[in-house]
Design a protein around this motif. Structure first.
Motif, PDB file in Angstrom:
ATOM      1  N   CYS A  48      20.075  24.707 -28.501  1.00 43.55           N
ATOM      2  CA  CYS A  48      21.295  25.415 -28.117  1.00 43.55           C
ATOM      3  C   CYS A  48      21.289  26.731 -28.883  1.00 43.55           C
ATOM      4  CB  CYS A  48      22.533  24.613 -28.502  1.00 43.55           C
ATOM      5  SG  CYS A  48      22.610  22.978 -27.752  1.00 43.55           S
ATOM      6  N   LEU A  49      21.893  27.743 -28.292  1.00 39.81           N
ATOM      7  CA  LEU A  49      21.966  29.050 -28.948  1.00 39.81           C
ATOM      8  C   LEU A  49      23.421  29.489 -29.036  1.00 39.81           C
ATOM      9  CD1 LEU A  49      20.592  31.589 -30.117  1.00 39.81           C
ATOM     10  CD2 LEU A  49      20.520  32.481 -27.770  1.00 39.81           C
ATOM     11  N   PHE A  50      23.828  29.846 -30.247  1.00 39.14           N
ATOM     12  CA  PHE A  50      25.157  30.361 -30.503  1.00 39.14           C
ATOM     13  C   PHE A  50      25.032  31.807 -30.964  1.00 39.14           C
ATOM     14  CE2 PHE A  50      25.300  25.830 -31.076  1.00 39.14           C
ATOM     15  CZ  PHE A  50      26.476  25.448 -30.468  1.00 39.14           C
ATOM     16  N   MET A  51      25.838  32.671 -30.362  1.00 35.64           N
ATOM     17  CA  MET A  51      25.845  34.094 -30.694  1.00 35.64           C
ATOM     18  C   MET A  51      27.289  34.489 -31.028  1.00 35.64           C
ATOM     19  SD  MET A  51      22.696  35.220 -30.321  1.00 35.64           S
ATOM     20  CE  MET A  51      22.960  36.983 -30.297  1.00 35.64           C
ATOM     21  N   PRO A  52      27.455  35.633 -31.697  1.00 39.86           N
ATOM     22  CA  PRO A  52      28.824  36.061 -32.001  1.00 39.86           C
ATOM     23  C   PRO A  52      29.660  36.199 -30.729  1.00 39.86           C
ATOM     24  CG  PRO A  52      27.245  37.376 -33.215  1.00 39.86           C
ATOM     25  CD  PRO A  52      26.460  36.553 -32.236  1.00 39.86           C
ATOM     26  N   ALA A  53      30.872  35.703 -30.792  1.00 35.52           N
ATOM     27  CA  ALA A  53      31.798  35.839 -29.665  1.00 35.52           C
ATOM     28  C   ALA A  53      32.319  37.270 -29.641  1.00 35.52           C
ATOM     29  CB  ALA A  53      32.950  34.854 -29.823  1.00 35.52           C
ATOM     30  N   PRO A  54      32.723  37.743 -28.477  1.00 34.04           N
ATOM     31  CA  PRO A  54      33.320  39.088 -28.413  1.00 34.04           C
ATOM     32  C   PRO A  54      34.509  39.210 -29.365  1.00 34.04           C
ATOM     33  CG  PRO A  54      32.880  38.251 -26.212  1.00 34.04           C
ATOM     34  CD  PRO A  54      32.635  37.113 -27.162  1.00 34.04           C
ATOM     35  N   GLN A  55      34.722  40.418 -29.885  1.00 32.98           N
ATOM     36  CA  GLN A  55      35.796  40.671 -30.843  1.00 32.98           C
ATOM     37  C   GLN A  55      37.159  40.200 -30.355  1.00 32.98           C
ATOM     38  OE1 GLN A  55      34.011  41.306 -33.909  1.00 32.98           O
ATOM     39  NE2 GLN A  55      36.019  42.151 -34.170  1.00 32.98           N
ATOM     40  N   PHE A  56      37.396  40.272 -29.062  1.00 37.88           N
ATOM     41  CA  PHE A  56      38.671  39.836 -28.504  1.00 37.88           C
ATOM     42  C   PHE A  56      38.970  38.392 -28.894  1.00 37.88           C
ATOM     43  CE2 PHE A  56      40.794  37.466 -25.119  1.00 37.88           C
ATOM     44  CZ  PHE A  56      42.021  38.108 -25.106  1.00 37.88           C
ATOM     45  N   PHE A  57      37.975  37.514 -28.790  1.00 41.67           N
ATOM     46  CA  PHE A  57      38.180  36.111 -29.118  1.00 41.67           C
ATOM     47  C   PHE A  57      38.426  35.913 -30.607  1.00 41.67           C
ATOM     48  CE2 PHE A  57      35.715  35.660 -25.133  1.00 41.67           C
ATOM     49  CZ  PHE A  57      36.665  34.980 -24.411  1.00 41.67           C
ATOM     50  N   SER A  58      37.721  36.681 -31.436  1.00 43.87           N
ATOM     51  CA  SER A  58      37.917  36.569 -32.883  1.00 43.87           C
ATOM     52  C   SER A  58      39.336  36.964 -33.269  1.00 43.87           C
ATOM     53  CB  SER A  58      36.905  37.450 -33.625  1.00 43.87           C
ATOM     54  OG  SER A  58      35.600  36.974 -33.423  1.00 43.87           O
TER      55      SER A  58
END
Length: 114
Positions: A48-58
């Motif tokens: 599985c690959l996890f990448m940074p979520a868009p700033q909006f979600f943060s």
């Protein structure tokens, strides 16, 4: 204030080892603010690959670092190809490999409800 990337990665690796699993930094990025990619290697060889979520979600979640799952249970070659593209785009990218069956509690993952 956002936690430095190298500190976040170091803490993540320690948490994984504390759970009895294995982790390794495959690629070091920018120490202060490099983006972090997380490869989860499962027992069956899938990844599985996890990448940074868009700033909006943060901003919505209130998390300092929030990740989203980009690939789910795919062959390792698919994850490697995706990371190759990401590294060409962002030379400061960190890549952390976790050999664990569950990432729950290790880092924040954006859900559809966020």
């Amino acid at each position: 204030m956002r936690l430095k990337s190298e500190i976040f990665v170091s803490a993540l690796v320690r948490r994984v080892f504390a759970n009895g699993d294995f982790a390794v930094v495959e690629r070091k990025g920018a120490a202060d603010a490099g983006a972090i990619a997380i490869r989860q290697v499962l027992r069956d060889g899938q990844e599985c690959l996890f990448m940074p979520a868009p700033q909006f979600f943060s901003a919505e979640s209130g998390e300092d670092r929030l990740f989203e799952q980009r690939l789910d249970r795919v062959p390792a070659a698919d994850v490697a190809a995706r990371l190759e593209k990401e590294i060409r785009f962002d030379g400061d990218l960190w890549v952390v490999v976790l050999e664990t069956e569950s990432v729950e509690g290790l880092f924040a993952v954006a859900s559809d409800g966020v």
